[in-house]
Design a protein around this motif. Structure first.
Motif, PDB file in Angstrom:
ATOM      1  N   ILE A 123      75.704 -37.271 -22.634  1.00 58.16           N
ATOM      2  CA  ILE A 123      75.339 -37.410 -24.045  1.00 58.16           C
ATOM      3  C   ILE A 123      73.940 -38.014 -24.146  1.00 58.16           C
ATOM      4  N   PHE A 124      73.115 -37.468 -25.039  1.00 58.64           N
ATOM      5  CA  PHE A 124      71.747 -37.951 -25.184  1.00 58.64           C
ATOM      6  C   PHE A 124      71.324 -37.883 -26.651  1.00 58.64           C
ATOM      7  N   PRO A 125      70.455 -38.813 -27.084  1.00 56.27           N
ATOM      8  CA  PRO A 125      70.002 -38.832 -28.481  1.00 56.27           C
ATOM      9  C   PRO A 125      68.964 -37.759 -28.742  1.00 56.27           C
ATOM     10  N   LEU A 126      68.889 -37.327 -30.000  1.00 61.50           N
ATOM     11  CA  LEU A 126      67.919 -36.323 -30.411  1.00 61.50           C
ATOM     12  C   LEU A 126      67.082 -36.860 -31.572  1.00 61.50           C
ATOM     13  N   PRO A 127      65.884 -36.338 -31.760  1.00 63.71           N
ATOM     14  CA  PRO A 127      65.049 -36.785 -32.894  1.00 63.71           C
ATOM     15  C   PRO A 127      65.779 -36.616 -34.215  1.00 63.71           C
ATOM     16  N   GLY A 128      65.632 -37.591 -35.095  1.00 62.82           N
ATOM     17  CA  GLY A 128      66.278 -37.511 -36.399  1.00 62.82           C
ATOM     18  C   GLY A 128      67.641 -38.145 -36.441  1.00 62.82           C
ATOM     19  N   GLY A 129      68.143 -38.642 -35.305  1.00 63.23           N
ATOM     20  CA  GLY A 129      69.403 -39.380 -35.313  1.00 63.23           C
ATOM     21  C   GLY A 129      70.614 -38.617 -34.835  1.00 63.23           C
ATOM     22  N   GLY A 130      70.471 -37.364 -34.461  1.00 60.00           N
ATOM     23  CA  GLY A 130      71.612 -36.593 -33.976  1.00 60.00           C
ATOM     24  C   GLY A 130      71.857 -36.814 -32.492  1.00 60.00           C
ATOM     25  N   MET A 131      72.827 -36.103 -31.978  1.00 63.85           N
ATOM     26  CA  MET A 131      73.177 -36.238 -30.568  1.00 63.85           C
ATOM     27  C   MET A 131      73.345 -34.856 -29.947  1.00 63.85           C
ATOM     28  N   GLY A 132      73.034 -34.796 -28.671  1.00 64.30           N
ATOM     29  CA  GLY A 132      73.303 -33.586 -27.902  1.00 64.30           C
ATOM     30  C   GLY A 132      74.157 -33.946 -26.709  1.00 64.30           C
TER      31      GLY A 132
END
Length: 409
Positions: free
Chosen positions: A353-362
């Motif tokens: 799991i890793f963070p994405l720009p804008g506050g979402g997750m991938g």
């Protein structure tokens, strides 16, 4: 060609005009992997404003058809339960799903991808009837009477409070639910293995369950959670050693990769013949095709109390995923445990799991889970011992043939 797909995605992502558009492009890109543990999650800032909605019509894939399984009471005369959606926005269901829905769906097994595309998800923004909130969608449907109707429905699921025809539909199911069926058969719905309290709740029910003639464990709505919790639940039913899944994961050793860069001929000239395994490993690392293989694990149930000893029927289906699928694999061999229903979601593995720009997750899967015999679990899922799937008539009459067969067994 993953590298080519990556290059093609870059200009589309750069051209995104909003955070939502950006995440939609990431969804399309990630869905190419067709894996149940590789997906994109919108940030809360998007989810909370609910940009996607659908009409008050709930659909499911029944026998390959998009069937209405519930509907708001004020729409029941127009499109009653058991109606089949034939077209959306003037094209067939298959065409619409292929062009407008499946590009966003991340699941691996074909049956799960289609079921998800028909049922839809508001939080992920895709589905046969899902679209921008407040917009209209045109459908053509075949009613139970045989009549063909053309309807325009508003995507207003969250704008007003309405009643469903069948009150059994909806979210908010309890972690664990006990009901008593005929012949002193206990029905246990276990809806998640993500919360350890399910073990405590099960323990509180054990005095009642030990007197049951049989127990039906329903995992059809269990999307998984933690394998340790699932194994603890199973330990209340058996003292046998539980053989689980094996797996393989990519490995990266910088030294071996560097060694492999010299090439096979150079390595064989420089190294003695007894180092042939090292040469093979170095070449594998350099090519990016090195794997760590883990044999199936075996768990000895760590439970000292009195267990449930009656026959157990486990219900499974497309909603059974991840840790719930791993529990099915661990079920002891023999006739005391039997699985009834339809193939599971084929979605198991350990995601990174890793963070994405804008506050979402991938997240992306890091291991390929294998059955004890070494065959892959993804793409197929766990196939029940007894296949039972609801028919259109079952939906129209509100019958649950899977549960009925479980009681019979």
């Amino acid at each position: 060609d993953w590298d080519e797909a990556y290059r093609e995605a870059i200009p589309r992502v750069l051209a995104a005009e909003s955070t939502l558009d950006y995440y939609r492009e990431l969804q399309i890109f990630t869905a190419l992997l067709e894996d149940g543990h590789s997906r994109i999650a919108f940030p809360d800032s998007i989810i909370q404003r609910r940009p996607f909605s659908s009409p008050w019509v709930a659909l499911e894939d029944v026998g390959g058809q998009a069937l209405v399984v519930n509907v708001a009471t004020d729409l029941a005369d127009s499109i009653p339960i058991g109606s089949e959606v034939l077209e959306v926005e003037g094209v067939t269901v298959d065409e619409y799903i292929g062009q407008r829905v499946l590009p966003y769906v991340y699941h691996s097994a074909a049956h799960k991808r289609r079921a998800t595309a028909i049922e839809g998800s508001h939080t992920r923004g895709y589905g046969l009837l899902v679209g921008p909130a407040g917009t209209r969608v045109r459908i053509t449907a075949s009613l139970p009477s045989g009549s063909i109707v053309h309807l325009t429905l508003v995507r207003d699921r969250f704008s007003a409070s309405r009643d469903w025809v069948r009150d059994t539909y909806g979210d908010g199911e309890p972690l664990l639910k006990l009901e008593w069926l005929e012949k002193d058969i206990a029905y246990l719905a276990m809806n998640s293995f993500a919360d350890g309290r399910i073990v405590q709740q099960l323990d509180s029910l054990l005095p009642q369950l030990r007197g049951a003639e049989g127990v039906v464990v329903d995992l059809r709505g269990n999307g998984g959670g933690n394998d340790v919790i699932a194994a603890a639940v199973l330990a209340r039913f058996t003292d046998q050693s539980l053989v689980g899944t094996g797996w393989r994961a990519r490995t990266h050793d910088a030294y071996l990769r560097a060694l492999g860069s010299f090439g096979k001929s150079a390595l064989e000239r420089a190294l003695p013949p007894e180092d042939s395994a090292l040469v093979a490993q170095a070449l594998s690392d350099h090519s990016g095709d090195a794997w760590r293989l883990e044999e199936p694990d075996t768990v000895r149930p760590a439970f000292e109390g009195q267990r449930i000893s009656s026959r157990v029927v486990v219900l499974a289906g497309g909603g059974t995923a991840s840790a719930a699928e791993n529990l099915l694999v661990r079920l002891p061999q023999g006739d005391r445990f039997v699985i009834i229903g339809s193939p599971t979601a084929a979605s198991t593995g350990q995601p990174l799991i890793f963070p994405l720009p804008g506050g979402g997750m991938g997240q992306v899967v890091t291991r390929a889970v294998l059955f004890p015999d070494g065959t892959p679990l993804v793409k197929t899922g766990v196939v029940p011992d007894i296949l039972v799937q609801p028919s259109i008539e079952d939906v129209r009459l509100g019958r649950d043939p899977v549960l009925a067969r479980a009681v019979q067994e």
